[in-house]
Design an enzyme around this catalytic site. Structure first.
Site, short mmCIF file in Angstrom:
data_model
loop_
_atom_site.label_atom_id
_atom_site.label_comp_id
_atom_site.label_asym_id
_atom_site.label_seq_id
_atom_site.Cartn_x
_atom_site.Cartn_y
_atom_site.Cartn_z
N ARG A 118 -4.39 -3.36 -0.90
CA ARG A 118 -3.95 -4.67 -0.44
C ARG A 118 -5.08 -5.67 -0.60
NH1 ARG A 118 0.46 -3.52 -0.61
NH2 ARG A 118 2.15 -3.61 0.91
N HIS A 145 0.10 -7.33 -8.81
CA HIS A 145 0.71 -6.44 -7.80
C HIS A 145 1.89 -5.65 -8.39
CE1 HIS A 145 1.17 -5.95 -3.17
NE2 HIS A 145 1.56 -4.86 -3.80
N GLU A 148 -2.60 -13.59 -2.20
CA GLU A 148 -1.71 -13.55 -3.37
C GLU A 148 -0.34 -14.12 -3.02
OE1 GLU A 148 -1.89 -9.15 -3.72
OE2 GLU A 148 0.29 -9.20 -3.55
C1 GLV Z 1 3.27 -2.13 -2.50
O1 GLV Z 1 2.27 -2.76 -2.47
C2 GLV Z 1 3.71 -1.30 -1.42
O2 GLV Z 1 3.11 -1.36 -0.33
O3 GLV Z 1 4.68 -0.57 -1.61
#
Ligand code: GLV
Length: 329
Positions: free
Chosen positions: A235, A282, A264
């Protein structure tokens, strides 16, 4: 019929599945603002989100809401204390994304180590005139030391792949994993400082909480080898992006691979000016099969939590199961 909000565009056939059980309000457009989300939730019994922040004020504006199913394994967008106070269930989508996300961690780590995107940009810009013995020299992955911070399900999937690359695996985690797993992965538990000093390739796969904010900042980057890479598939906020920019510019570390960013989809603009970082938007879980599995699992959770379908009352992935069956407050 109970009413739900699907807050994001998702696979239309998953919407069709949800329509078998619910009156569905589908936001198949731009991300909803906090105000718009609260307004659309006012008459809803459940919601499917993907990273949308849900906290006390959103829940207060949605007095009927009993479940929010996040289409992600990470749920730092949920204020779980507020969920617990209101007796609202949160659910997530663990496991189905482990292998795709671990694959992508490797993709970023290898791209950073071997300067894949940096050299591609150079080639596309028309700079390639001749072969040079020292063009884009990188660091080896095979036979090197992998440092995994966050040895959960995805961290373990990532470490399992290291065997084929003859790597030494060291890891750090809030708690040490079972000995059997350490043996299977041939992974050694070390302190964070030890890991940062020894690893050739550091990969971050830990959840984002207030405790993991800036797990990697200037002080930690200073401990890393100048030849090392840092990859973040966890993250934004776990890495201090401004400190990372400085470290990359100064060649304090060799390279980085980032799939997630502080703030983001806006990112520190300085990252865009640094050549030795691989940047992706991401997408670590983004394979067709995995994103479908995540969407369907989020739907399964929503359907079951609202008392419908074959698992009525027993959602597969409750984050706070203690609120199940309690009246909404
Ligand atoms: C993606 O970042 C998730 O947490 O599934």
């Amino acid at each position: 019929m109970q009413k739900i909000l699907v807050a994001r565009p998702i696979f239309p056939d998953v919407i069709d599945r949800l329509k078998q059980y619910f009156d569905v309000d589908w936001n198949n457009g731009d991300v909803l603002s906090a105000e718009e989300l609260a307004r659309r939730l006012a008459d809803k019994d459940g919601a499917l989100t993907a990273g949308d922040p849900v906290g006390a004020s959103t829940l207060a504006a949605a007095p009927r809401l009993r479940v929010v199913a996040n289409m992600a394994v990470g749920y730092n967008n949920f204020d779980m204390a507020a969920f617990n106070r209101a007796n609202v269930l949160g659910t997530n989508t663990p496991d189905v994304l482990n292998e795709s996300t671990a694959d992508f961690g490797w993709a970023l780590m290898m791209a950073a180590a071997r300067r894949v995107t940096e050299s591609e940009h150079w080639l596309r810009a028309g700079h390639w005139q001749k072969w040079n013995y020292d063009s884009f020299l990188g660091g080896d992955v095979y036979g090197s030391t992998l440092g995994v911070i966050g040895m959960g399900r995805i961290g373990q999937a990532l470490a399992r792949r290291a065997r084929g690359f003859n790597m030494k695996v060291i890891y750090h985690n809030r708690t040490r994993v079972a000995e059997q797993i350490e043996t299977e992965l041939n992974a050694q538990y070390v302190s964070k400082e030890d890991l940062l000093g020894r690893a050739d390739h550091v990969v971050l796969v830990l959840p984002y909480t207030k405790d993991s904010h800036h797990t990697i900042g200037a002080a930690e980057l200073a401990l890393m080898k100048p030849t090392a890479t840092l990859t973040n598939i966890a993250r934004g906020g776990i890495v201090d992006d401004a400190a990372l920019v400085e470290a990359l510019r100064a060649k304090r570390i060799a390279a980085a691979g980032l799939d997630v960013y502080e703030g983001e989809p806006n990112l520190n603009p300085d990252l865009l000016t640094v050549p030795n970082v691989v940047l992706t938007p991401h997408i670590a879980s983004a394979t067709e099969a995995t994103r479908r599995a995540m969407a369907n699992l989020a739907a399964d959770n929503l359907i079951a939590a609202l008392g419908a379908g074959p698992r009525a009352g027993q959602p597969p992935n409750p984050i706070n199961p203690e609120v199940l069956g309690k009246a909404r407050t």
